[in-house]
Motif scaffolding. Structure first.
Motif, PDB file in Angstrom:
ATOM      1  N   MET A 287       8.528 -12.937   3.472  1.00 40.46           N
ATOM      2  CA  MET A 287       7.920 -11.683   4.260  1.00 40.46           C
ATOM      3  C   MET A 287       7.412 -12.373   5.322  1.00 40.46           C
ATOM      4  O   MET A 287       7.200 -11.674   6.401  1.00 40.46           O
ATOM      5  CB  MET A 287       6.739 -10.991   3.323  1.00 40.46           C
TER       6      MET A 287
ATOM      7  N   THR B 211       0.201 -11.247  -4.764  1.00 42.67           N
ATOM      8  CA  THR B 211       0.617  -9.947  -4.865  1.00 42.67           C
ATOM      9  C   THR B 211      -0.648  -8.819  -5.102  1.00 42.67           C
ATOM     10  O   THR B 211      -1.523  -9.206  -6.016  1.00 42.67           O
ATOM     11  CB  THR B 211       1.392  -9.771  -6.277  1.00 42.67           C
TER      12      THR B 211
ATOM     13  N   GLN C 204       8.432  -1.574  -7.834  1.00 43.25           N
ATOM     14  CA  GLN C 204       8.749  -2.263  -6.388  1.00 43.25           C
ATOM     15  C   GLN C 204       7.577  -1.105  -5.543  1.00 43.25           C
ATOM     16  O   GLN C 204       7.964  -0.485  -4.603  1.00 43.25           O
ATOM     17  CB  GLN C 204       9.712  -2.335  -5.794  1.00 43.25           C
TER      18      GLN C 204
ATOM     19  N   ARG D 265       9.019 -14.265  -2.825  1.00 45.76           N
ATOM     20  CA  ARG D 265       9.160 -13.144  -2.376  1.00 45.76           C
ATOM     21  C   ARG D 265       8.091 -13.054  -1.338  1.00 45.76           C
ATOM     22  O   ARG D 265       8.504 -12.401  -0.348  1.00 45.76           O
ATOM     23  CB  ARG D 265       8.845 -12.076  -3.577  1.00 45.76           C
ATOM     24  N   HIS D 266       6.894 -13.892  -1.431  1.00 44.77           N
ATOM     25  CA  HIS D 266       5.879 -13.530  -0.392  1.00 44.77           C
ATOM     26  C   HIS D 266       6.288 -14.398   0.821  1.00 44.77           C
ATOM     27  O   HIS D 266       6.173 -13.761   1.863  1.00 44.77           O
ATOM     28  CB  HIS D 266       4.576 -14.020  -0.898  1.00 44.77           C
TER      29      HIS D 266
ATOM     30  N   GLY E 254       6.880  -0.311  -1.617  1.00 49.34           N
ATOM     31  CA  GLY E 254       7.828  -0.817  -0.511  1.00 49.34           C
ATOM     32  C   GLY E 254       9.253   0.058  -0.581  1.00 49.34           C
ATOM     33  O   GLY E 254       9.211   1.246  -1.084  1.00 49.34           O
TER      34      GLY E 254
ATOM     35  N   GLU F  28       4.319  -4.708  -1.136  1.00 46.75           N
ATOM     36  CA  GLU F  28       5.851  -4.544  -0.910  1.00 46.75           C
ATOM     37  C   GLU F  28       6.276  -4.224   0.227  1.00 46.75           C
ATOM     38  O   GLU F  28       7.260  -4.374   0.962  1.00 46.75           O
ATOM     39  CB  GLU F  28       6.355  -3.687  -2.051  1.00 46.75           C
ATOM     40  N   ASP F  29       5.050  -3.609   0.953  1.00 45.86           N
ATOM     41  CA  ASP F  29       5.199  -3.308   2.711  1.00 45.86           C
ATOM     42  C   ASP F  29       4.967  -4.657   3.326  1.00 45.86           C
ATOM     43  O   ASP F  29       5.174  -4.558   4.771  1.00 45.86           O
ATOM     44  CB  ASP F  29       4.338  -2.327   3.098  1.00 45.86           C
ATOM     45  N   GLY F  30       4.882  -5.684   2.645  1.00 50.50           N
ATOM     46  CA  GLY F  30       4.752  -6.927   3.623  1.00 50.50           C
ATOM     47  C   GLY F  30       3.649  -7.061   4.772  1.00 50.50           C
ATOM     48  O   GLY F  30       2.751  -6.575   4.737  1.00 50.50           O
ATOM     49  N   LEU F  31       4.080  -7.602   5.792  1.00 54.39           N
ATOM     50  CA  LEU F  31       2.913  -8.008   6.777  1.00 54.39           C
ATOM     51  C   LEU F  31       2.676  -6.668   7.416  1.00 54.39           C
ATOM     52  O   LEU F  31       1.458  -6.650   7.780  1.00 54.39           O
ATOM     53  CB  LEU F  31       3.654  -8.695   7.854  1.00 54.39           C
ATOM     54  N   ASP F  32       3.351  -5.690   7.484  1.00 56.37           N
ATOM     55  CA  ASP F  32       2.937  -4.395   8.018  1.00 56.37           C
ATOM     56  C   ASP F  32       1.736  -3.843   7.367  1.00 56.37           C
ATOM     57  O   ASP F  32       0.714  -3.160   7.964  1.00 56.37           O
ATOM     58  CB  ASP F  32       4.128  -3.257   7.729  1.00 56.37           C
TER      59      ASP F  32
ATOM     60  N   ILE G 190      -0.909  -9.118  -0.834  1.00 59.89           N
ATOM     61  CA  ILE G 190       0.095  -8.458   0.102  1.00 59.89           C
ATOM     62  C   ILE G 190       0.946  -7.628  -0.713  1.00 59.89           C
ATOM     63  O   ILE G 190       0.955  -7.963  -2.119  1.00 59.89           O
ATOM     64  CB  ILE G 190       0.961  -9.587   0.637  1.00 59.89           C
TER      65      ILE G 190
END
Ligand SMILES: C[S@@+](CC[C@H](N)C(=O)[O-])C[C@H]1O[C@@H](n2cnc3c(N)ncnc32)[C@H](O)[C@@H]1O
Length: 401
Positions: free
Chosen positions: A41, A76, A175, A37-38, A178, A12-16, A10
């Protein structure tokens, strides 16, 4: 066994940024494991979660206890690029895992810098001393380095200056991928004090100061790059010795009677995954070895102060052993020979007649080859040039059947 463990990369834009396959696996998981951090999200919907403990290996039994249930690990970027996937693959077989990578920090940073990934040096300084970057330094080198934290860029700037590359260009990308992505550009010599964001990747373009001598990773560094008290395997003999020790990636060397540590250091420089132990009984030489190791980019060299063979007890098994001193010690050669696996190499260099007696006996008993290396260096004799002989070295080398 069918796959029960999903390892999902995953960014830094996360689930998207997740593919639909990754979302499905995450959606079906009974247990979700990840860093703070994860986990932040993923909206909390009451499913069981586990935040990585320190050390991370403490979670392995918990994961294995869930074998057969649906477990998702968030990691990550690319989990197989210095990530937790590599760790898990040592305890869970490939057919039990589904690994879905996201872009690695190397891919993202190469895109930001417009650098061709196969043409540059990539190194991780995450969980390792920053001096690991030193073997990557040469004029024109482009390096992408994963960092330990926000302090790493400043440490690397200092190392670049110490190593003769003060004008090198540095870029820190924080980062990446993100909304908070930020890039800082500068020059090593002027790098500002203070920390970058904790999640950052460093890009370096090496520019050597006039007079900087670049060091290749091939053995045979000049003698004067090592601090020593005279107990140093000289360059010509060192190169010949390492050729017979034949380092292969990830192998371990025992450097017995290490002196200035030059053999172990060159062994380590030849590949970042190599391991080496320098065994030396004189404490002041141990201090020299440690300083040489840090300055020449081999900070993971293990220095053991003590006399062999006693000091060898408990060390990880070697793939090769170099005996540069103490060959006469009772039981030393046999202890080393026993410790080697089939195909393991043993090389011993001696300069005394007593040492020659020992290696001659070893050669008769264990086989291998004997070589005499007599090197003369051309030196000024008044207005002329003459040959200055170094002490001749007798070398015994054997490969364990
Ligand atoms: C343990 S490594 C994991 C690398 C990860 N598996 C990958 O493929 O990117 C962690 C290091 O990767 C770098 N990193 C990972 N994601 C990053 C991002 N989004 N921006 C900047 N650096 C990143 C940082 O240097 C961080 O300390």
């Amino acid at each position: 066994m069918t796959a029960w463990l999903s390892v999902i990369g995953i960014g830094e834009d996360g689930l998207d940024g997740l593919s639909s396959a990754a979302r499905t696996l995450l959606g079906q998981a009974e247990l979700i494991i990840g860093g703070e951090r994860h986990l932040a999200m993923v909206p909390d919907d009451g499913r069981e979660r586990l935040c990585w403990p320190r050390p991370l290996k403490a979670a392995i039994p918990e994961i294995l206890a869930r074998r057969g249930r649906r477990v998702a690990v968030l990691a990550t970027g690319d989990p197989m690029c210095y990530g937790v996937g590599a760790r898990l693959s040592r305890v869970v077989s490939a057919d039990e895992m589904t690994i879905i990578p996201a872009l690695s920090a190397f891919s993202l940073a190469a895109a930001r810098m417009a650098w061709s990934l196969p043409d540059i040096e990539t190194v991780t300084l995450h969980g390792r001393p920053a001096e690991m970057i030193i073997p990557c330094l040469y004029p024109g080198a482009r390096i992408l380095a994963l960092t330990a934290d926000g302090g790493t860029p400043g440490t690397v700037a200092r190392i670049l200056c110490e190593q003769g590359y003060p004008d090198s260009r540095m870029s820190v990308v924080e980062q990446m991928g993100g909304p908070a992505e930020r890039r800082i550009d500068g020059i090593a010599r002027d790098w500002p004090d203070g920390r970058a964001a904790e999640l950052n990747t460093l890009a370096v373009e090496c520019i050597a100061a006039p007079g900087t001598v670049a060091h290749p990773r091939l053995p045979g560094l000049p003698d004067d790059v090592f601090l020593h008290d005279g107990q140093l395997t000289k360059r010509e003999v060192r190169a010949a010795t390492l050729a017979l020790l034949a380092p292969l990636p990830a192998q371990r060397l025992w450097d017995v009677g290490a002196g200035a540590g030059s053999i172990a250091i060159e062994w380590l420089r030849s590949h970042p995954n190599n391991k080496a132990v320098a065994i030396e009984r004189a404490p002041e030489r141990c201090a020299l070895i440690a300083r040489n190791a840090a300055a020449l980019g081999a900070p993971l060299l293990e220095v053991v102060e003590g006399s062999a063979p006693q000091a060898l007890a408990g060390l990880g098994a070697p793939d090769a052993v170099f005996i540069g001193g103490g060959i006469g010690a009772e039981g030393l050669v046999d202890t080393c020979w026993r410790a080697l696996p089939p195909g393991g190499r043993l090389v011993a260099n001696v300069v005394t007649v007593e040492g020659e007696k020992t290696v001659f006996e070893c050669h008769q008993r264990l086989g291998g080859s004997l070589t005499r290396i007599a090197v003369c260096r051309g030196e000024a004799v008044g207005p002329y040039t003459g040959w200055k002989p170094l002490m001749p070295v007798t070398q015994w080398a054997a490969v364990k059947p």
